[in-house]
Design an enzyme around this catalytic site. Structure first.
Site, short mmCIF file in Angstrom:
data_model
loop_
_atom_site.label_atom_id
_atom_site.label_comp_id
_atom_site.label_asym_id
_atom_site.label_seq_id
_atom_site.Cartn_x
_atom_site.Cartn_y
_atom_site.Cartn_z
N HIS A 47 0.83 -1.21 0.00
CA HIS A 47 0.00 0.00 0.00
C HIS A 47 0.86 1.25 0.00
O HIS A 47 0.49 2.28 0.57
CB HIS A 47 -0.99 -0.02 1.17
CG HIS A 47 -2.08 -1.03 0.97
ND1 HIS A 47 -3.20 -0.80 0.22
CD2 HIS A 47 -2.18 -2.32 1.40
CE1 HIS A 47 -3.97 -1.88 0.20
NE2 HIS A 47 -3.36 -2.83 0.90
N THR A 48 2.02 1.13 -0.62
CA THR A 48 2.91 2.28 -0.77
C THR A 48 2.86 2.83 -2.20
O THR A 48 3.20 3.98 -2.42
CB THR A 48 4.36 1.88 -0.47
OG1 THR A 48 4.66 0.72 -1.25
CG2 THR A 48 4.55 1.55 1.01
N ASP A 49 2.46 1.98 -3.17
CA ASP A 49 2.60 2.42 -4.58
C ASP A 49 1.76 3.66 -4.88
O ASP A 49 2.26 4.62 -5.46
CB ASP A 49 2.35 1.27 -5.58
CG ASP A 49 1.00 0.59 -5.50
OD1 ASP A 49 0.20 0.91 -4.59
OD2 ASP A 49 0.75 -0.29 -6.36
N GLY A 134 -7.69 -14.53 -8.09
CA GLY A 134 -8.27 -13.88 -6.91
C GLY A 134 -7.55 -14.22 -5.62
O GLY A 134 -8.14 -14.22 -4.54
N SER A 138 -1.87 -11.29 -8.23
CA SER A 138 -1.92 -10.47 -9.44
C SER A 138 -2.26 -11.22 -10.71
O SER A 138 -1.62 -11.05 -11.75
CB SER A 138 -0.61 -9.71 -9.64
OG SER A 138 -0.49 -8.74 -8.67
N SER A 139 -3.29 -12.06 -10.62
CA SER A 139 -3.75 -12.69 -11.85
C SER A 139 -4.24 -11.63 -12.83
O SER A 139 -4.09 -11.79 -14.05
CB SER A 139 -4.85 -13.72 -11.55
OG SER A 139 -5.89 -13.12 -10.83
N SER A 140 -4.78 -10.53 -12.34
CA SER A 140 -5.26 -9.51 -13.29
C SER A 140 -4.11 -8.80 -13.98
O SER A 140 -4.18 -8.55 -15.19
CB SER A 140 -6.23 -8.51 -12.65
OG SER A 140 -6.01 -8.35 -11.31
N GLU A 182 -6.87 -1.12 -15.99
CA GLU A 182 -7.41 -1.62 -14.72
C GLU A 182 -8.20 -0.53 -13.99
O GLU A 182 -9.29 -0.78 -13.48
CB GLU A 182 -6.25 -2.12 -13.83
CG GLU A 182 -6.73 -2.67 -12.51
CD GLU A 182 -5.84 -3.78 -11.96
OE1 GLU A 182 -5.10 -4.42 -12.71
OE2 GLU A 182 -5.91 -3.99 -10.73
N ASP A 194 1.74 -4.05 -9.41
CA ASP A 194 1.57 -5.39 -9.99
C ASP A 194 1.97 -5.42 -11.46
O ASP A 194 2.64 -6.35 -11.92
CB ASP A 194 0.10 -5.83 -9.87
CG ASP A 194 -0.42 -5.66 -8.46
OD1 ASP A 194 0.39 -5.63 -7.53
OD2 ASP A 194 -1.65 -5.55 -8.30
C1 GLA Z 1 -2.86 -4.51 -4.87
C2 GLA Z 1 -2.77 -3.38 -5.87
C3 GLA Z 1 -1.38 -2.77 -5.89
C4 GLA Z 1 -0.90 -2.42 -4.48
C5 GLA Z 1 -1.14 -3.59 -3.53
C6 GLA Z 1 -0.82 -3.23 -2.10
O1 GLA Z 1 -2.04 -5.57 -5.28
O2 GLA Z 1 -3.08 -3.84 -7.16
O3 GLA Z 1 -1.38 -1.63 -6.72
O4 GLA Z 1 -1.50 -1.25 -4.01
O5 GLA Z 1 -2.46 -4.06 -3.59
O6 GLA Z 1 0.53 -3.00 -1.94
#
Ligand code: GLA
Length: 407
Positions: A47-49, A134, A138-140, A182, A194
């Site tokens: 949750h830093t991006d 899910g 990061s399948s998406s 996305e 991701d």
């Molecule tokens: C998901 C989001 C990313 C990132 C993470 C948390 O994977 O797709 O962009 O924010 O949560 O680090």
């Protein structure tokens, strides 16, 4: 005794054969080619991006495969190995909110390339994947990135480079295209880590991603050489980013940044943190929430830097405590863990892991544990047993190594 279930990665040949065979069945003839892109795990920096911070993902050996043939018109016909029937989208009609379900990620990439001025036409494609769906892996992003490199190739855009010589600057552009797909077409307000991992992380390396300017540094990452392994636990607790809590977290951070008079929370240094938290404390409930969210983001960015310092000093075993601290911060301050994630992390540690944390967005999904190579099976066994004892759905396991990007 419960036996852990392992999620195997397909080899590139297995994946390619699957989608080629299905393509011949449903669309007649040969595709223009086969492309694939990996899922990811984030080592630290959660949750830093979207706060202009640092993250440190690796690409997984688990990939999404696409066999694609370009069409002269604007029609997109999609078949998935995971479901029966075909989906159709006309690229002329793609706009925010017009495409339902997973085809939105695919049509979104074509749309975002067109928005960026590229003459992308329709296509027929078969997609199949061994990236757990899910599961916070990061399948998406793997889906988007596989189509991004496929469309790059068939339209000769020249952004991806080759697997042997990937073009990072071009891939950074493709990553931004996928983020637009996305955010705007699939409607998930995610931050971009991701897509960067799937397109830009090199084999044998972790990707130190600076989300302030999108720059990256490839950090050599080979746990095997140190007798270590990274165990990934898919908790099977469901999560979704398209709605709800993820967006709420992001909005809180953005509101806090506005109150602090900064462009992003990256500007708050650890030294300035106490002062910033004091300024956010105004007696309101939302003020208290913002204090906790900001404390997580600022301390998490510092943990990414410390993690990289340990890696560069040749001490990967030294990152365990940072992983533990990251999890505690995500649980207590960011409030994005859940019972399954906390149980995984606690059990892995008691069974001998050097450190453990949730990975990805949270609210379900996956956790990672740093373990000595000989402890992979006992730790997985302990976690599987703890889930069974708690009456939870059986989790699934894989061992992550830093694999190759989309190609
Ligand atoms: C998901 C989001 C990313 C990132 C993470 C948390 O994977 O797709 O962009 O924010 O949560 O680090």
């Amino acid at each position: 005794m419960t036996t852990p279930t392992w999620i195997d990665a397909w080899t590139p040949q297995q994946g390619a054969e699957r989608v080629r065979a299905r393509f011949a069945e449903v669309f007649d003839g040969e595709p223009d080619g086969v492309w694939s892109a990996p899922g990811r795990v984030n080592l630290i920096g959660e949750h830093t991006d979207y706060n202009g911070g640092l993250a440190l993902p690796i690409a997984l050996p688990h990939r999404t495969f696409v066999a694609l043939r370009s069409r002269p018109d604007s029609l997109v016909r999609l078949v998935s190995g995971q479901e029966s029937g075909a989906r159709e989208v006309d690229l002329r009609t793609v706009a925010p909110g017009t495409v339902e379900g997973w085809p939105a990620y695919v049509a979104g990439v074509a749309w975002a390339l067109q928005q960026a001025g590229h003459a992308v036409t329709g296509f027929d494609a078969v997609v199949d994947s061994c990236v757990p769906y899910g599961s916070g892996l990061s399948s998406s992003a793997a889906l988007e990135s596989a189509f991004a490199v496929a469309l790059d190739a068939v339209h000769g855009l020249g952004l991806a480079g080759t697997a042997d010589g990937p073009d990072d600057a071009g891939r950074s552009v493709l990553a931004q295209v996928c983020v637009r797909a996305e955010n705007e077409i699939a409607g998930a307000p995610t931050g971009g880590m991701d897509q960067a991992a799937s397109l830009r992380a090199l084999a044998g390396h972790a990707l130190l991603l600076d989300c302030l300017d999108g720059s990256v540094r490839q950090e050599p990452f080979d746990l095997t050489a140190h007798g270590l392994a990274l165990l990934v636990v898919d908790t099977k607790a469901e999560h979704s980013h398209a709605t709800g809590e993820y967006g709420v977290r992001r909005a809180s951070c953005e509101a806090a940044a506005v109150r602090l008079g900064v462009g992003t929370l990256r500007e708050i240094t650890p030294e300035a943190l106490d002062d910033a938290l004091a300024r956010l404390t105004d007696g309101s409930a939302e003020g208290d929430v913002q204090v906790r969210r900001v404390r997580h983001v600022v301390t998490e960015i510092a943990r990414v830097e410390q993690f990289v310092t340990e890696l560069e000093a040749g001490h990967p075993e030294g990152v365990g405590a940072l992983m533990d601290a990251s999890h505690a911060s995500l649980r207590d301050d960011y409030e994005v863990t859940c019972r399954e994630l906390d149980l995984t992390v606690e059990t892995a540690r008691s069974a001998g892991a050097l450190g453990a944390r949730m990975t990805g967005g949270g609210f379900g999904g996956s956790a990672i544990a740093l373990v000595r190579a000989e402890a992979v099976k006992p730790v997985a066994q302990a976690v599987a047993q703890a889930f069974a004892d708690a009456g939870l759905r059986a989790p699934a396991f894989l061992v992550a190594t830093a694999a190759a990007p989309a190609c």
